[in-house]
Motif scaffolding. Structure first.
Motif, PDB file in Angstrom:
ATOM      1  N   GLU A  66       0.357  33.267 -47.108  1.00 15.78           N
ATOM      2  CA  GLU A  66      -0.239  33.200 -48.438  1.00 15.78           C
ATOM      3  C   GLU A  66      -1.479  32.305 -48.429  1.00 15.78           C
ATOM      4  O   GLU A  66      -2.521  32.651 -49.008  1.00 15.78           O
ATOM      5  CB  GLU A  66       0.792  32.660 -49.418  1.00 15.78           C
ATOM      6  N   ARG A  84       6.040  32.386 -45.038  1.00 16.39           N
ATOM      7  CA  ARG A  84       5.440  33.118 -46.157  1.00 16.39           C
ATOM      8  C   ARG A  84       4.290  32.320 -46.759  1.00 16.39           C
ATOM      9  O   ARG A  84       3.226  32.874 -47.060  1.00 16.39           O
ATOM     10  CB  ARG A  84       6.498  33.407 -47.232  1.00 16.39           C
ATOM     11  N   ILE A 109       6.729  42.428 -50.932  1.00 16.10           N
ATOM     12  CA  ILE A 109       6.815  42.077 -49.511  1.00 16.10           C
ATOM     13  C   ILE A 109       7.735  43.035 -48.774  1.00 16.10           C
ATOM     14  O   ILE A 109       8.845  43.329 -49.229  1.00 16.10           O
ATOM     15  CB  ILE A 109       7.338  40.636 -49.328  1.00 16.10           C
ATOM     16  N   ASP A 134       9.223  42.741 -44.999  1.00 19.07           N
ATOM     17  CA  ASP A 134       9.277  41.927 -43.780  1.00 19.07           C
ATOM     18  C   ASP A 134       9.382  42.881 -42.598  1.00 19.07           C
ATOM     19  O   ASP A 134      10.420  43.504 -42.384  1.00 19.07           O
ATOM     20  CB  ASP A 134      10.475  40.972 -43.825  1.00 19.07           C
ATOM     21  N   PHE A 158       2.697  41.577 -42.469  1.00 21.38           N
ATOM     22  CA  PHE A 158       3.527  40.380 -42.513  1.00 21.38           C
ATOM     23  C   PHE A 158       4.855  40.625 -41.812  1.00 21.38           C
ATOM     24  O   PHE A 158       5.503  41.652 -42.005  1.00 21.38           O
ATOM     25  CB  PHE A 158       3.795  39.981 -43.966  1.00 21.38           C
ATOM     26  N   LEU A 212      10.853  41.022 -52.668  1.00 20.08           N
ATOM     27  CA  LEU A 212      11.166  41.529 -51.329  1.00 20.08           C
ATOM     28  C   LEU A 212      11.680  42.958 -51.440  1.00 20.08           C
ATOM     29  O   LEU A 212      12.760  43.196 -51.991  1.00 20.08           O
ATOM     30  CB  LEU A 212      12.196  40.637 -50.645  1.00 20.08           C
ATOM     31  N   TRP A 233       0.962  42.310 -47.015  1.00 20.39           N
ATOM     32  CA  TRP A 233       2.331  42.007 -47.412  1.00 20.39           C
ATOM     33  C   TRP A 233       3.273  43.211 -47.312  1.00 20.39           C
ATOM     34  O   TRP A 233       4.479  43.033 -47.093  1.00 20.39           O
ATOM     35  CB  TRP A 233       2.362  41.455 -48.830  1.00 20.39           C
ATOM     36  N   ALA A 234       2.754  44.418 -47.465  1.00 17.69           N
ATOM     37  CA  ALA A 234       3.653  45.579 -47.450  1.00 17.69           C
ATOM     38  C   ALA A 234       2.967  46.876 -47.034  1.00 17.69           C
ATOM     39  O   ALA A 234       3.557  47.696 -46.329  1.00 17.69           O
ATOM     40  CB  ALA A 234       4.297  45.765 -48.822  1.00 17.69           C
ATOM     41  N   SER A 285      12.007  34.699 -52.507  1.00 14.00           N
ATOM     42  CA  SER A 285      11.169  35.860 -52.835  1.00 14.00           C
ATOM     43  C   SER A 285      12.010  37.096 -53.104  1.00 14.00           C
ATOM     44  O   SER A 285      11.522  38.226 -52.949  1.00 14.00           O
ATOM     45  CB  SER A 285      10.197  36.139 -51.684  1.00 14.00           C
TER      46      SER A 285
END
Length: 351
Positions: A324, A320, A5, A7, A291, A53, A341-342, A49
């Motif tokens: 998901e 989250r 992930i 953010d 995300f 993360l 997610w990334a 997470s």
């Protein structure tokens, strides 16, 4: 399966910087040394997470700027970002030196409304304040359009400022508010993107746009099949998704929900906002969706409502789980989920 992930949308600031912020936090949640919102607090919020993360992108937190005339507060925020990125915190800043690598990029404020000459002047001051190491992590800039008069996004000076950002390789984070400001914000946004790319021959010099919070749709609507507000947002998403070099953040929707819905479980929240999530996936697709938690804004009306229930998810974890669950319902492939997610954040911000 748990995916790494990033953010893509958080705000961080210690109590010492709170006086420079516009009053967007509710009076019931003042920033004090005991309740500040810095890296330590973010790590605690996302601790469920922590093993996956990879880091975060820090977005300017709404500093006072006196209609872009006072640059001292925004530049002080850049100075705080520098202390985070270089691992040189002041006492009480809320982050140990070892956490500097968590900050993958920053998006400070910039006076886009003043035109390219003043913007160039501001960027020079920001670069000086940042220093080389921190400046290398400046991935873009934000000037919130959501509170500005209609038509601001179409002003010639702002358009030329966007072209300047493109030439310098910076992203522009877009904050508009369809829920409270209406369709005109979306219409202005579409025209702004078109004009910012118009006449720019080199593809690599066209500014990249990252739309915040799905452009803040009104998700309190009950009959979305006929509601004109939903139709206007839906049409805008289809139009915006056709714009080149434009990405969107799956973030910020707790702020658009009713107080009651915010307290629901992630499963029930997904059911209530599925029409908007469906349009998002159909238009932009996973490879242009990223995300973002919008922490700590996401905590308003969520964490305090759950304070008496030790089993309840905090706001970061609840969001989250919402994302998901959306991925599961849509049956997204591993590669698509990795992008949301990334991967999309890495691509859009050149991390």
């Amino acid at each position: 399966m748990a995916y790494p992930i990033i953010d893509s949308h958080i705000h961080i600031y210690p109590a010492s910087e709170a006086e420079n912020l516009l009053p967007w936090m509710p009076i019931s949640a003042p920033v004090t040394e005991q309740t500040q919102y810095s890296v330590d607090e973010f790590k605690a919020a996302s601790s469920s997470s922590s093993d996956i993360l990879q880091g975060f992108i820090a977005i300017e937190a709404g500093t006072k700027n006196d209609l872009s005339k006072d640059w001292k507060p925004p530049l002080k925020e850049v100075s705080f970002f520098r202390r985070v990125i270089t691992g040189q915190p002041r006492p009480g800043d809320g982050h140990p030196p070892a956490d500097k690598d968590l900050c993958l990029g920053i998006v400070p404020w910039a006076p886009l409304n003043l035109g390219p000459e003043k913007l160039e002047e501001y960027l020079a001051k920001a670069e000086e304040e940042a220093g080389p190491e921190t400046w290398s992590k400046v991935k873009g800039f934000r000037y919130l359009l959501q509170d500005q008069p209609h038509g601001t996004a179409k002003q010639a000076g702002l358009i030329e400022g966007l072209k300047l950002l493109g030439r310098k390789g910076f992203v522009f984070d877009v904050g508009v508010d369809h829920h409270r400001r209406g369709r005109a914000q979306l219409d202005d946004l579409v025209e702004m993107i078109d004009r910012a790319h118009e006449g720019v021959d080199k593809e690599e010099e066209k500014v990249v746009f990252v739309l915040n919070h799905l452009c803040k749709p009104d998700i309190t609507i009950l009959n979305y099949t006929t509601d004109p507000s939903f139709q206007a947002w839906r049409n805008a998403m289809f139009t915006l998704s056709k714009c080149k070099k434009t990405y969107i953040k799956l973030s910020g929707l707790f702020s658009e929900m009713t107080d009651k819905v915010r307290t629901w479980s992630a499963h029930h929240i997904v059911d209530s906002i599925l029409p908007w999530l469906t349009i998002l996936l159909v238009t932009f697709g996973p490879k242009r969706i990223m995300f973002g938690s919008d922490w700590p804004v996401c905590t308003i009306g969520v964490d305090d409502a759950n304070a008496e229930d030790p089993e309840a998810d905090n706001a970061w974890e609840k969001w989250r789980k919402v994302v998901e669950k959306m991925c599961d319902i849509a049956g997204l492939s591993d590669s698509d989920q990795k992008m949301i997610w990334a991967g999309t954040a890495r691509e859009a911000y050149h991390l």
